[in-house]
Design a protein around this motif. Structure first.
Motif, PDB file in Angstrom:
ATOM      1  N   MET A 112      10.598  -3.911  10.083  1.00  0.00           N
ATOM      2  CA  MET A 112      10.844  -4.942  11.090  1.00  0.00           C
ATOM      3  C   MET A 112      10.144  -6.251  10.735  1.00  0.00           C
ATOM      4  N   GLU A 113       8.920  -6.175  10.200  1.00  0.00           N
ATOM      5  CA  GLU A 113       8.182  -7.395   9.847  1.00  0.00           C
ATOM      6  C   GLU A 113       8.862  -8.170   8.730  1.00  0.00           C
ATOM      7  N   ASN A 114       9.202  -7.472   7.650  1.00  0.00           N
ATOM      8  CA  ASN A 114       9.742  -8.164   6.475  1.00  0.00           C
ATOM      9  C   ASN A 114      11.174  -8.623   6.674  1.00  0.00           C
ATOM     10  N   SER A 115      11.981  -7.837   7.374  1.00  0.00           N
ATOM     11  CA  SER A 115      13.365  -8.264   7.625  1.00  0.00           C
ATOM     12  C   SER A 115      13.383  -9.464   8.578  1.00  0.00           C
ATOM     13  N   TYR A 116      12.481  -9.460   9.575  1.00  0.00           N
ATOM     14  CA  TYR A 116      12.379 -10.595  10.500  1.00  0.00           C
ATOM     15  C   TYR A 116      11.909 -11.849   9.759  1.00  0.00           C
ATOM     16  N   PHE A 117      10.890 -11.674   8.932  1.00  0.00           N
ATOM     17  CA  PHE A 117      10.362 -12.810   8.161  1.00  0.00           C
ATOM     18  C   PHE A 117      11.456 -13.415   7.290  1.00  0.00           C
ATOM     19  N   PHE A 118      12.210 -12.560   6.595  1.00  0.00           N
ATOM     20  CA  PHE A 118      13.278 -13.037   5.708  1.00  0.00           C
ATOM     21  C   PHE A 118      14.324 -13.827   6.504  1.00  0.00           C
ATOM     22  N   THR A 119      14.772 -13.245   7.629  1.00  0.00           N
ATOM     23  CA  THR A 119      15.807 -13.896   8.439  1.00  0.00           C
ATOM     24  C   THR A 119      15.361 -15.275   8.920  1.00  0.00           C
ATOM     25  N   PRO A 161       0.828  -1.214   0.000  1.00  0.00           N
ATOM     26  CA  PRO A 161       0.000   0.000   0.000  1.00  0.00           C
ATOM     27  C   PRO A 161       0.859   1.258   0.000  1.00  0.00           C
ATOM     28  N   LEU A 162       0.372   2.316  -0.641  1.00  0.00           N
ATOM     29  CA  LEU A 162       1.152   3.547  -0.781  1.00  0.00           C
ATOM     30  C   LEU A 162       1.510   4.163   0.572  1.00  0.00           C
ATOM     31  N   ASN A 163       0.563   4.129   1.526  1.00  0.00           N
ATOM     32  CA  ASN A 163       0.870   4.727   2.828  1.00  0.00           C
ATOM     33  C   ASN A 163       1.649   3.781   3.737  1.00  0.00           C
ATOM     34  N   GLY A 164       1.801   2.531   3.312  1.00  0.00           N
ATOM     35  CA  GLY A 164       2.600   1.562   4.055  1.00  0.00           C
ATOM     36  C   GLY A 164       1.923   0.965   5.268  1.00  0.00           C
ATOM     37  N   LYS A 165       0.723   1.431   5.594  1.00  0.00           N
ATOM     38  CA  LYS A 165       0.061   0.947   6.808  1.00  0.00           C
ATOM     39  C   LYS A 165      -0.479  -0.466   6.611  1.00  0.00           C
ATOM     40  N   ARG A 166      -0.248  -1.286   7.621  1.00  0.00           N
ATOM     41  CA  ARG A 166      -0.676  -2.690   7.601  1.00  0.00           C
ATOM     42  C   ARG A 166      -0.248  -3.411   6.318  1.00  0.00           C
ATOM     43  N   ALA A 167       0.965  -3.121   5.896  1.00  0.00           N
ATOM     44  CA  ALA A 167       1.486  -3.746   4.668  1.00  0.00           C
ATOM     45  C   ALA A 167       1.714  -5.245   4.873  1.00  0.00           C
ATOM     46  N   GLY A 168       2.009  -5.626   6.129  1.00  0.00           N
ATOM     47  CA  GLY A 168       2.277  -7.033   6.410  1.00  0.00           C
ATOM     48  C   GLY A 168       3.526  -7.519   5.701  1.00  0.00           C
ATOM     49  N   VAL A 169       3.600  -8.822   5.471  1.00  0.00           N
ATOM     50  CA  VAL A 169       4.725  -9.391   4.721  1.00  0.00           C
ATOM     51  C   VAL A 169       4.473  -9.127   3.246  1.00  0.00           C
TER      52      VAL A 169
END
Length: 543
Positions: A358-365, A279-287
């Motif tokens: 934080m969500e996506n970097s954690y998920f990737f790791t 999403p453009l505003n980045g809110k609740r983008a999730g993984v």
């Protein structure tokens, strides 16, 4: 005289070839023949034909001394006999059709674009690429190719008379041209086995366009096969030339399969850079969709590589240069797309930018670590970067959460700390009277207010973090730790300057926060992510 001698040699070769092929049932392949049986027939026929010609090497040496210009014609005649007799199309076709997958992987496409993977469907079965066909064809027929190269060099003296580098190169090229022709049907069918696109077909609708997944798995098998043909002794002569020829054959195949796979990788990187589904505003983008699908692709690679091997087998991708470089390039593109999304103008900078990082970097790791030591080693550089991103964004997010909910307390103690640095402990009460200090604490920091505020923080964090990311339990533990640190500092300030005991204490705040997390069944969240194996309960301290 020399021309007549050359004709005699060719005639003798033709007679031997006819006898040997006839003794081998003219190359016929029955339905009962396995690929191993056919490979043995090929080796036996080759050995008999070559053995029958050993006695004529001296005659060819004499001809080479008298009229070396006639040798290429004899070599061409010899390679034609091998191609149409010993390694004839009928037998090669029969061999490849007898393989476990009937050499039919190229008829279907196992590969699919990154966007087409389904990360949240654990029962989703991916297609494999008949990797056993590649393994068997390389292990059973490359020795035949090596023997052919060795005998061609020995028969026509292509390694013994080499005096310098140029001469060696010319002799190698002559041997290569001859053996290429001798093994033309092997090379034709093995290219299909490896998923190499067909450029010879004139009709575009019938032309095989290649399979990127099959190409990648073939590249891995070819890399393994190369180890058997390294010239470690470096004695030179026919043996070294034959090994060099097989290496050149393998490298030629690898160059083609790598080119096909790399083209596909570049297309996927373009898709990743388009930031799909964010999403453009980045809110609740999730993984992000790209992050969610990348581990599925790694799983698909491992599934195809394990075909015909132990289930625990994992190829050492980190030591295959082209493969490791481009897989890491995809991972780097993921982290770069995350940075771009977090920094773009439309993204909310209060908290959304930190949450998505934080969500996506954690998920990737976690996704990479949960796929074994080999995959962790392959992406070590990207995992280190993701850890740093996760730590920085987590610190920023947790700080924002506490400052937002404990605004008055944060402002009070920040002001006290500033005054303390400027005037010292004794004069602080002159600027912030103890009565004002205690009044603010009783209003903002009593036990009931604290419970309410911490419950609000948990509720807000629950909204911000997605279920797929699996970060809520870990982030909450990290928040509890930060709350303890902050309230511990405030407790110390209160005691040192005002001789006042903070109530609730830092330890009490931790108990309240832990209770808030436990009452909402936080441990049930974040378990839908593929391959996580309970990693969600790890402490954020690792970052």
């Amino acid at each position: 005289f020399c021309t007549a001698l050359a004709q005699i040699i060719v005639t003798i070769m033709e007679q031997f070839k006819t006898e040997v092929v006839a003794a081998s049932d003219h190359g016929k392949v029955s339905k009962q023949d396995t690929h191993s049986m056919i490979a043995k027939k090929v080796r036996d026929t080759q050995r008999k034909f070559q053995s029958s010609l050993l006695g004529y090497i001296k005659l060819i040496e004499v001809l080479a001394l008298l009229n070396p210009k006639l040798l290429p014609a004899i070599r061409d005649a010899y390679s034609e006999m091998v191609a149409e007799g010993i390694l004839m199309k009928k037998r090669m076709k029969g061999y490849f059709q007898a393989l476990p997958g009937k050499n039919a992987a190229y008829l279907t496409t196992a590969a699919k674009d990154l966007k087409d993977y389904s990360p949240y469907e654990p029962g989703n079965n991916e297609m494999t690429v008949n990797a056993e066909d590649i393994k068997y064809s390389l292990s059973e027929l490359l020795p035949v190719v090596a023997r052919e190269a060795y005998f061609t060099a020995a028969l026509f003296g292509l390694s013994s008379k080499a005096k310098d580098g140029r001469e060696k190169k010319r002799n190698f090229e002559a041997a290569k041209k001859s053996v290429d022709h001798s093994t033309q049907y092997f090379r034709y069918y093995v290219q299909r086995t490896c998923g190499i696109a067909d450029d010879t077909e004139k009709d575009p609708s019938l032309r095989y366009k290649g399979d990127p997944m099959l190409s990648l798995v073939a590249s891995i098998h070819l890399n393994e096969a190369m180890e058997n043909y390294i010239d470690r002794e470096k004695k030179g002569g026919d043996h070294s030339l034959s090994l060099a020829y097989v290496r050149a054959t393998i490298l030629d195949l690898r160059k083609k399969v790598d080119k096909q796979w790399v083209t596909w990788v570049e297309q996927q990187i373009e898709w990743i850079r388009s930031n799909p589904g964010v999403p453009l505003n980045g809110k609740r983008a999730g993984v992000f969709p790209a992050f969610a699908r990348f581990p599925c692709y790694i799983d698909h690679i491992l599934l195809c590589c394990r075909e015909g091997r132990k289930e625990s087998f994992t190829p050492d991708l980190a030591n295959i240069k082209v493969v490791s470089y481009y897989l890491q390039k995809m991972a780097t593109a993921l982290l770069e797309s995350l940075r771009v999304c977090a920094e773009r103008e439309t993204t909310d900078q209060q908290y959304a930018a930190s949450v998505m990082q934080m969500e996506n970097s954690y998920f990737f790791t976690q996704a990479m670590k949960n796929r074994g030591n080999e995959i962790t080693a392959l992406f070590q550089k990207q995992i280190t970067k993701a850890n740093a991103v996760c730590k920085a964004s987590t610190d920023a997010y947790l700080g924002w959460m506490i400052k937002r909910e404990f605004k008055s307390l944060h402002a009070l103690f920040s002001n006290i700390s500033k005054i303390r640095r400027e005037v010292g402990d004794r004069d602080v009460p002159m600027h912030v009277p103890k009565a004002t200090f205690i009044r603010t604490l009783s209003k903002e920091s009593n036990r009931e207010v604290m419970k309410e505020k911490i419950a609000i923080i948990y509720s807000r964090m629950e909204k911000h973090l997605s279920e797929e990311g699996g970060l809520l339990p870990v982030a909450w533990k990290a928040l509890v730790k930060v709350l303890y640190e902050w309230f511990g500092r405030w407790e110390k300030l209160s005691s040192q300057i005002y001789k006042h005991v903070l109530e609730p204490s830092a330890v009490d705040v931790v108990r309240i926060a832990k209770a808030a997390g436990a009452t909402t069944n936080q441990d049930d969240r974040g378990e839908t992510r593929p391959g996580e194996n309970g990693a969600n309960n790890r402490s954020m301290a690792q970052f």
